[in-house]
Design a protein around this motif. Structure first.
Motif, PDB file in Angstrom:
ATOM      1  N   ARG A   1      -2.702  28.901 -33.460  1.00 57.38           N
ATOM      2  CA  ARG A   1      -3.218  28.468 -34.754  1.00 57.38           C
ATOM      3  C   ARG A   1      -2.225  28.691 -35.890  1.00 57.38           C
ATOM      4  N   ALA A   2      -1.368  29.704 -35.747  1.00 57.94           N
ATOM      5  CA  ALA A   2      -0.454  30.011 -36.846  1.00 57.94           C
ATOM      6  C   ALA A   2       0.920  29.394 -36.628  1.00 57.94           C
ATOM      7  N   SER A   3       1.011  28.389 -35.748  1.00 53.57           N
ATOM      8  CA  SER A   3       2.313  27.815 -35.427  1.00 53.57           C
ATOM      9  C   SER A   3       2.807  26.920 -36.554  1.00 53.57           C
ATOM     10  N   PHE A   4       4.139  26.725 -36.558  1.00 49.25           N
ATOM     11  CA  PHE A   4       4.787  25.900 -37.560  1.00 49.25           C
ATOM     12  C   PHE A   4       4.421  24.436 -37.337  1.00 49.25           C
ATOM     13  N   SER A   5       4.467  23.626 -38.420  1.00 48.39           N
ATOM     14  CA  SER A   5       4.136  22.209 -38.295  1.00 48.39           C
ATOM     15  C   SER A   5       5.035  21.392 -39.207  1.00 48.39           C
ATOM     16  N   ALA A   6       5.257  20.141 -38.821  1.00 48.51           N
ATOM     17  CA  ALA A   6       6.067  19.241 -39.645  1.00 48.51           C
ATOM     18  C   ALA A   6       5.400  19.005 -40.993  1.00 48.51           C
TER      19      ALA A   6
ATOM     20  N   THR B   1      -2.647  19.117 -48.086  1.00 47.60           N
ATOM     21  CA  THR B   1      -1.318  18.517 -48.008  1.00 47.60           C
ATOM     22  C   THR B   1      -0.445  19.287 -47.029  1.00 47.60           C
ATOM     23  N   ALA B   2      -0.634  20.623 -46.966  1.00 47.43           N
ATOM     24  CA  ALA B   2       0.191  21.466 -46.101  1.00 47.43           C
ATOM     25  C   ALA B   2      -0.272  21.427 -44.651  1.00 47.43           C
ATOM     26  N   HIS B   3      -1.571  21.351 -44.421  1.00 45.49           N
ATOM     27  CA  HIS B   3      -2.117  21.230 -43.061  1.00 45.49           C
ATOM     28  C   HIS B   3      -3.642  21.224 -43.136  1.00 45.49           C
ATOM     29  N   PRO B   4      -4.319  20.477 -42.251  1.00 46.84           N
ATOM     30  CA  PRO B   4      -5.784  20.499 -42.265  1.00 46.84           C
ATOM     31  C   PRO B   4      -6.361  21.880 -41.972  1.00 46.84           C
TER      32      PRO B   4
ATOM     33  N   ARG C   1      -2.774  27.616 -40.937  1.00 47.84           N
ATOM     34  CA  ARG C   1      -1.394  27.191 -40.702  1.00 47.84           C
ATOM     35  C   ARG C   1      -0.662  26.786 -41.982  1.00 47.84           C
ATOM     36  N   ARG C   2      -1.319  26.902 -43.114  1.00 54.61           N
ATOM     37  CA  ARG C   2      -0.710  26.441 -44.358  1.00 54.61           C
ATOM     38  C   ARG C   2       0.307  27.425 -44.929  1.00 54.61           C
ATOM     39  N   TRP C   3       0.269  28.674 -44.501  1.00 56.99           N
ATOM     40  CA  TRP C   3       1.186  29.653 -45.075  1.00 56.99           C
ATOM     41  C   TRP C   3       2.638  29.317 -44.768  1.00 56.99           C
ATOM     42  N   TRP C   4       2.856  28.550 -43.705  1.00 56.05           N
ATOM     43  CA  TRP C   4       4.227  28.131 -43.394  1.00 56.05           C
ATOM     44  C   TRP C   4       4.814  27.284 -44.515  1.00 56.05           C
ATOM     45  N   ALA C   5       3.988  26.501 -45.190  1.00 56.48           N
ATOM     46  CA  ALA C   5       4.479  25.677 -46.289  1.00 56.48           C
ATOM     47  C   ALA C   5       5.038  26.545 -47.413  1.00 56.48           C
ATOM     48  N   ALA C   6       4.364  27.657 -47.706  1.00 51.83           N
ATOM     49  CA  ALA C   6       4.847  28.563 -48.746  1.00 51.83           C
ATOM     50  C   ALA C   6       6.153  29.228 -48.332  1.00 51.83           C
TER      51      ALA C   6
END
Length: 384
Positions: free
Chosen positions: A2-7, A277-280, A284-289
């Motif tokens: 769940r905490a994996s990186f995403s494009a 915008t970062a992820h549904p 997993r959105r913390w990767w954007a920050a």
């Protein structure tokens, strides 16, 4: 995992860094120059701020596993731009930067402030966020009116790609914008890529403390840190605000001797990293920050070249890309803010005051929107 990186987080983070740096670095340079900084000292302050907010955002996001975005204080820079050179010159201004950072640090350790931030009602917080985003969401319309040859390709790319894949619409618009910027960029061959760092021995002047330090502290807390926490809360994240304020105070303290006036929690770019915008998936959105923080550090290292490259494009074009990316966040905030009929009037007042751009005592509309909406809500509930 769940905490994996995403494009998607990668694109959102890069966009946040791009918008955060490009949309206001000129204000930062202008503000530092207005209080006596030489060109080298102003460039040093810009570099120090970009690296400080990048590292602070990366540290907080990795530590908390939350999309915590940090930005320099744009309202603080605007306040500096309208100020005069203090009696002690730029060293006195740097002394004021240090005192303002210490005040933020103390505020982070003061629990009542954190509890007050956590108690902001959801309709008020959502309406405030909508008011903050409203101006940027109008930017695509303004850009098309002012410069259709540049803005229309960006908007049409977003529209057409979004018809087939909504998640790729903003990244595609960013790529088109980057191409337009490259097309318009000046010759960067003579620009040094080396970061600039100039240490300034601070002078602690009483007049500068009252005229710069206290206003910078109030602006950072009222116009950035409190709205920044509200953005996180709106998107389902409720971290303890005390450690976040303390961290921004520490990084501001580190940047001050190099000319940086202060960093704080982000509001507008926070919506890019904390929203869909970062992820549904929220987890997993913390990767954007994290990506945004790395991007800020990169801009700081090559700030001279980055400033020359981005300055080639009109600011409205950069704002238009941000506006397209934030339409979803704006719509969600409006719906959530007006969802409770009993609090709808308070939410509308909050939105209008925030979006008006009202500034009183150097404090921006986001704070006064919260105050106005809170007063209306208290009166309405008392009446009921």
């Amino acid at each position: 995992m769940r905490a994996s990186f995403s494009a998607q987080a990668l694109f959102a983070g890069l966009l946040a860094a791009f918008v955060g740096f490009a949309s206001s670095f000129a204000v930062v340079l202008q503000g530092l120059t207005a209080v006596g900084a030489s060109p080298a000292q102003a460039a040093s302050g810009l570099t120090a701020l970009a690296i400080a907010m990048g590292l602070c955002g990366v540290v907080l996001s990795l530590w908390r596993r939350l999309p915590i975005t940090v930005a320099w204080s744009t309202p603080g820079a605007a306040l500096l731009a309208g100020s005069a050179v203090p009696d002690g010159g730029f060293p006195a201004a740097v002394g004021a930067f240090i005192v303002a950072a210490l005040l933020v640090l103390v505020a982070g350790l003061w629990k009542p402030l954190g509890r007050a931030v956590a108690r902001i009602p959801a309709p008020i917080a959502n309406a405030m966020l909508a008011g903050v985003l409203f101006g940027l969401c109008l930017a695509p319309v303004r850009a098309v009116q002012e410069m259709p040859a540049l803005a229309l390709p960006v908007v049409l790319t977003w529209l057409l790609v979004g018809r087939f894949n909504r998640l790729l619409a903003v990244p595609a618009a960013v790529l088109v914008t980057a191409g337009l910027l490259w097309w318009q960029a000046p010759d960067l061959g003579a620009v040094s890529l080396a970061p600039v760092a100039v240490f300034v021995m601070p002078v602690f002047d009483t007049t500068a403390m009252m005229g710069l330090a206290l206003p910078l502290f109030l602006v950072a807390m009222a116009s950035q840190n409190i709205p920044g926490m509200a953005v996180l809360n709106v998107n389902g994240y409720r971290p303890d605000p005390g450690p976040l304020f303390t961290a921004t105070g520490l990084f501001s303290l580190a940047a001050a001797p190099l000319g940086g006036h202060g960093v704080n929690l982000a509001a507008i770019t926070a919506a890019l990293c904390a929203g869909e915008t970062a992820h549904p998936e929220r987890s997993r959105r913390w990767w954007a920050a994290v990506v945004a923080g790395i991007g800020y550090c990169a801009f700081g290292i090559v700030s001279a070249a980055a400033a020359a490259f981005i300055a080639a494009a009109p600011p409205i074009l950069i704002q238009a890309v941000a506006g397209l990316a934030l339409l979803g966040s704006f719509g969600a905030a409006i719906v959530a803010g007006l969802s409770e009929p009993a609090d709808r009037e308070a939410a509308v007042v909050t939105f209008l005051v925030t979006a008006s751009g009202l500034t009183v005592f150097g404090i921006g509309g986001a704070f006064w929107g919260l105050v106005a909406g809170g007063v209306v809500m208290v009166v309405a509930r008392y009446r009921r």
